[in-house]
Design an enzyme around this catalytic site. Structure first.
Site: not given
Length: 262
Positions: A79, A95, A117, A159, A203
């Site tokens: 980030r 996402f 999202d 993902d 992840c």
């Protein structure tokens, strides 16, 4: 506990784990079962979402009902890097969950940031996180169409655990799941401008760095664009990878530059 097998293994070992944290100087306030339905040890977290600060950015987190801890703490360094890259850019965060990356990009000077999202509570929390930082939110759901003019020169693609869980429920093979990843990355590459940057993340410990590299290579071939790998991000230093436990190197964040049409 992330599943029944994990609960069977970890629950009887919790006292030793809590003691080990304390011995290392980390005093835990409490341990709550995933989903917030059971307080296992210590003091319960607040019913309402709380606010914390990361690298000068304010976020709310729902420890009880949020996914895992309610925030993807392991992506802290990515980030920060995205914020540093975002000045003057148009950024699309796919996402986006509660907007951790989208808010960081907006604070980094992005001239436009769109977060996407499908989960209603996450979308609402994303809007609140923009407001917490004095920003105007542009948040859409996957069920609604993206604004027709959206064409990004910096795109973050993570993902989606719901996507992976649904694939598991259908008992898709690993190869089918990777093809779906390739489709996601292909779609991202098709809306990136030449010279733009794709940050593709996974992840899942089942998806290795090599897997993700091959996924993006396949996606770029199908999209008809050339990409080069510019940087390689992983979890922060508070998520060390122990020798002999390669699954601990689960977080992949690959930074690809779009170099034009093949």
């Amino acid at each position: 506990f992330d599943g029944e097998a994990c609960e069977v293994f970890w629950r009887p070992r919790l006292p030793a784990i809590i003691a080990a944290f304390a011995a290392a100087g980390f005093l835990l306030a409490g341990v709550i079962k995933k989903g917030g339905e059971e307080m296992i040890w210590g003091e319960p977290p607040p019913e309402e979402a709380t606010v914390f600060e990361e690298n000068g950015v304010r976020y709310e987190v729902d420890v009880r009902r949020g996914h895992k801890t309610g925030f993807f703490l392991d992506q802290r360094e990515n980030r920060k890097r995205l914020r540093e890259l975002s000045d003057g850019m148009e950024v699309l965060d796919l996402f986006s969950y509660t907007g951790g990356f989208a808010v960081a990009a907006a604070l980094g000077g992005a001239k436009r940031t769109v977060a996407v999202d499908a989960a209603g509570p996450a979308v609402d929390a994303c809007r609140r996180n923009f407001e917490l930082n004095g920003l105007q939110a542009e948040v859409v759901t996957l069920k609604s169409a993206l604004p027709s003019e959206v064409q990004s020169n910096l795109l973050y693609l993570a993902d989606c655990w719901e996507f992976l869980r649904e694939a598991q429920r259908r008992r898709d093979t690993f190869d089918i799941a990777l093809k779906a990843y390739a489709s996601l990355n292909e779609g991202a590459l098709r809306i990136l401008r030449s010279g733009g940057l794709l940050i593709s993340c996974s992840c899942s410990s089942h998806i290795t760095r090599r897997d993700l590299l091959e996924v993006v290579e396949a996606a770029s071939n199908r999209a008809g664009v050339a990409v080069t790998l510019e940087a390689d991000g992983r979890a922060g230093s508070d998520h060390p990878v122990r020798a002999g436990f390669p699954e601990g190197d689960y977080l992949q964040a690959l930074y690809f530059r779009v170099r034009g049409i093949k």
